[in-house]
Design an enzyme around this catalytic site. Structure first.
Site, PDB file in Angstrom:
ATOM      1  N   GLU A   1      46.203 -17.768 -13.623  1.00  0.00           N
ATOM      2  CA  GLU A   1      47.547 -17.585 -14.486  1.00  0.00           C
ATOM      3  C   GLU A   1      48.171 -16.429 -14.776  1.00  0.00           C
ATOM      4  O   GLU A   1      49.327 -16.268 -15.024  1.00  0.00           O
ATOM      5  CB  GLU A   1      47.507 -18.444 -15.660  1.00  0.00           C
ATOM      6  CG  GLU A   1      47.411 -20.028 -15.439  1.00  0.00           C
ATOM      7  CD  GLU A   1      45.899 -20.422 -15.279  1.00  0.00           C
ATOM      8  OE1 GLU A   1      45.109 -19.663 -15.822  1.00  0.00           O
ATOM      9  OE2 GLU A   1      45.753 -21.472 -14.759  1.00  0.00           O
TER      10      GLU A   1
ATOM     11  N   ARG B   1      41.639 -27.298 -25.460  1.00  0.00           N
ATOM     12  CA  ARG B   1      41.692 -26.164 -26.160  1.00  0.00           C
ATOM     13  C   ARG B   1      42.584 -25.915 -26.959  1.00  0.00           C
ATOM     14  O   ARG B   1      42.249 -25.257 -28.148  1.00  0.00           O
ATOM     15  CB  ARG B   1      41.351 -24.927 -25.086  1.00  0.00           C
ATOM     16  CG  ARG B   1      40.711 -23.975 -25.818  1.00  0.00           C
ATOM     17  CD  ARG B   1      40.346 -22.591 -24.758  1.00  0.00           C
ATOM     18  NE  ARG B   1      39.747 -22.807 -23.581  1.00  0.00           N
ATOM     19  CZ  ARG B   1      40.022 -22.744 -22.378  1.00  0.00           C
ATOM     20  NH1 ARG B   1      41.001 -21.680 -22.072  1.00  0.00           N
ATOM     21  NH2 ARG B   1      39.430 -22.972 -21.342  1.00  0.00           N
TER      22      ARG B   1
ATOM     23  N   ARG C   1      33.899 -24.654 -22.481  1.00  0.00           N
ATOM     24  CA  ARG C   1      35.122 -24.077 -22.196  1.00  0.00           C
ATOM     25  C   ARG C   1      36.227 -24.523 -22.965  1.00  0.00           C
ATOM     26  O   ARG C   1      37.154 -23.739 -23.261  1.00  0.00           O
ATOM     27  CB  ARG C   1      35.500 -24.318 -20.711  1.00  0.00           C
ATOM     28  CG  ARG C   1      34.670 -23.712 -19.717  1.00  0.00           C
ATOM     29  CD  ARG C   1      34.818 -24.091 -18.285  1.00  0.00           C
ATOM     30  NE  ARG C   1      33.545 -23.681 -17.617  1.00  0.00           N
ATOM     31  CZ  ARG C   1      33.361 -23.305 -16.305  1.00  0.00           C
ATOM     32  NH1 ARG C   1      34.622 -23.259 -15.479  1.00  0.00           N
ATOM     33  NH2 ARG C   1      32.475 -23.254 -15.647  1.00  0.00           N
TER      34      ARG C   1
ATOM     35  N   GLU D   1      40.837 -15.742 -12.196  1.00  0.00           N
ATOM     36  CA  GLU D   1      41.265 -16.814 -13.285  1.00  0.00           C
ATOM     37  C   GLU D   1      42.653 -17.484 -12.584  1.00  0.00           C
ATOM     38  O   GLU D   1      42.859 -16.705 -11.297  1.00  0.00           O
ATOM     39  CB  GLU D   1      41.697 -16.471 -14.621  1.00  0.00           C
ATOM     40  CG  GLU D   1      42.401 -14.949 -14.882  1.00  0.00           C
ATOM     41  CD  GLU D   1      43.905 -15.370 -14.942  1.00  0.00           C
ATOM     42  OE1 GLU D   1      44.415 -15.849 -15.666  1.00  0.00           O
ATOM     43  OE2 GLU D   1      44.573 -14.763 -13.622  1.00  0.00           O
TER      44      GLU D   1
ATOM     45  N   SER E   1      33.368 -17.692 -18.216  1.00  0.00           N
ATOM     46  CA  SER E   1      32.826 -19.017 -18.322  1.00  0.00           C
ATOM     47  C   SER E   1      31.565 -19.265 -17.065  1.00  0.00           C
ATOM     48  O   SER E   1      31.023 -20.217 -17.303  1.00  0.00           O
ATOM     49  CB  SER E   1      33.922 -20.157 -18.094  1.00  0.00           C
ATOM     50  OG  SER E   1      34.701 -19.907 -17.058  1.00  0.00           O
TER      51      SER E   1
HETATM   52  O1  LIG Z   1      40.345 -22.080 -18.825  1.00  0.00           O
HETATM   53  P1  LIG Z   1      41.817 -21.855 -18.460  1.00  0.00           P
HETATM   54  O2  LIG Z   1      42.497 -21.343 -19.403  1.00  0.00           O
HETATM   55  O3  LIG Z   1      42.194 -23.165 -17.832  1.00  0.00           O
HETATM   56  O4  LIG Z   1      41.743 -20.736 -17.287  1.00  0.00           O
HETATM   57  C1  LIG Z   1      40.881 -20.916 -16.005  1.00  0.00           C
HETATM   58  O5  LIG Z   1      40.063 -22.120 -15.838  1.00  0.00           O
HETATM   59  C2  LIG Z   1      41.000 -23.078 -14.891  1.00  0.00           C
HETATM   60  C3  LIG Z   1      40.131 -23.304 -13.614  1.00  0.00           C
HETATM   61  O6  LIG Z   1      38.906 -24.117 -14.225  1.00  0.00           O
HETATM   62  C4  LIG Z   1      42.271 -22.225 -14.496  1.00  0.00           C
HETATM   63  O7  LIG Z   1      43.403 -22.529 -15.241  1.00  0.00           O
HETATM   64  C5  LIG Z   1      41.609 -20.948 -14.792  1.00  0.00           C
HETATM   65  O8  LIG Z   1      42.556 -19.837 -14.924  1.00  0.00           O
HETATM   66  O1  LIG Z   2      39.825 -19.608 -12.250  1.00  0.00           O
HETATM   67  C1  LIG Z   2      38.696 -19.564 -12.435  1.00  0.00           C
HETATM   68  C2  LIG Z   2      38.335 -19.742 -13.846  1.00  0.00           C
HETATM   69  C3  LIG Z   2      37.159 -20.033 -14.399  1.00  0.00           C
HETATM   70  N1  LIG Z   2      36.194 -19.472 -13.228  1.00  0.00           N
HETATM   71  C4  LIG Z   2      36.269 -19.261 -12.064  1.00  0.00           C
HETATM   72  O2  LIG Z   2      35.678 -19.393 -10.827  1.00  0.00           O
HETATM   73  N2  LIG Z   2      37.582 -19.336 -11.841  1.00  0.00           N
END
Ligand SMILES: O=P(O)(O)O[C@H]1O[C@H](CO)[C@@H](O)[C@H]1O
Ligand SMILES: O=c1cc[nH]c(=O)[nH]1
Length: 232
Positions: free
Chosen positions: A181, A24, A217, A179, A203
């Site tokens: 982070e 990304r 994504r 998520e 997403s």
């Molecule tokens: O798409 P990113 O920015 O990685 O963020 C989400 O996607 C990941 C999990 O698929 C985890 O890192 C979550 O925080």
């Molecule tokens: O951490 C994540 C990121 C995207 N979708 C999820 O379900 N969990």
């Protein structure tokens, strides 16, 4: 050069966009930046600096989870002097009215992360967004006519929960999405007195079971990227 980043001094701008997915980061650099160059390939965690509307801005992947983003945020701040760290991530919805492709701005990040539990000896710390960046992001979204939601998000150490239904505890208390982070990013930024904000695009939905593909994504979450780039 730091332990995990091979950039030279001065290669990285004051403001950096931080997607979890390094591809990304590549898409953002190739789609939105002019005259960009790659400053990091260590561990394939691609990082780029270029110009957006004449302003210098960087973008780099962070990997998944609080430990990974904490390492990169620490080095970006302490070894490269980065001042504004803006996560552009994906997230899973916890609420019926938070739909696929909605943009969520994380005002705060609740968490089950073991990292802050260790850091604060089991006491609660409330990782929060930088107020200035938050207000500015809301103004930019309004000016661009991009709908955003803002509130508490959940930063999880676990992607595949043993008890799928456990998300309902958080949704009952108004948490918008999950998520992995933001709580780490907000905590590291606060420790070093710099600015951080997380912009998230939904997403997938734990409520409806809908989901986007990994390719979507990687390279279609344009709205949050436009807001993040304007923040520079
Ligand atoms: O798409 P990113 O920015 O990685 O963020 C989400 O996607 C990941 C999990 O698929 C985890 O890192 C979550 O925080
Ligand atoms: O951490 C994540 C990121 C995207 N979708 C999820 O379900 N969990």
């Amino acid at each position: 050069m730091s332990v995990h980043i091979e950039a030279k001094p001065g290669d990285i701008a004051d403001t950096i966009l931080l997607p979890g997915d390094p591809l990304r980061a590549k898409w953002i650099a190739e789609t939105f930046l002019q005259d960009s160059f790659c400053f990091n390939k260590v561990r394939n965690m691609f990082g780029y600096t270029g110009l957006y509307n004449g302003k210098r801005i960087s973008v780099m992947g962070t990997g998944m989870g609080v430990p990974s983003i904490s390492i990169y945020a620490h080095e970006l701040i302490n070894d490269y002097g980065v001042k504004n760290l803006i996560r552009v991530g994906s997230a899973g919805s916890y609420q019926e009215d938070v739909k696929i492709r909605d943009i969520v701005i994380a005002m705060a990040a609740s968490s089950n992360s073991a990292v802050n539990e260790l850091r604060f000896g089991g006491a609660d710390y409330a990782p929060t967004a930088d107020f200035g960046l938050f207000i500015k992001a809301i103004e930019i979204a309004k000016a661009k006519n991009i709908n955003v939601k803002a509130g508490n998000v959940f930063t999880s150490d676990v992607f595949y929960a043993d008890d799928f239904e456990s998300y309902k505890k958080w949704s009952k208390f108004g948490v918008l999405c999950v998520e992995m982070e933001s709580a780490g990013l907000y905590t590291v930024a606060a420790k070093h007195k710099v600015h951080a904000l997380s912009l998230l695009t939904i997403s997938d939905s734990l409520v409806t079971g809908e989901r986007t593909t990994s390719k979507e994504r990687e390279s279609t979450f344009k709205g949050m990227v436009e807001i993040a780039l304007e923040l520079a």
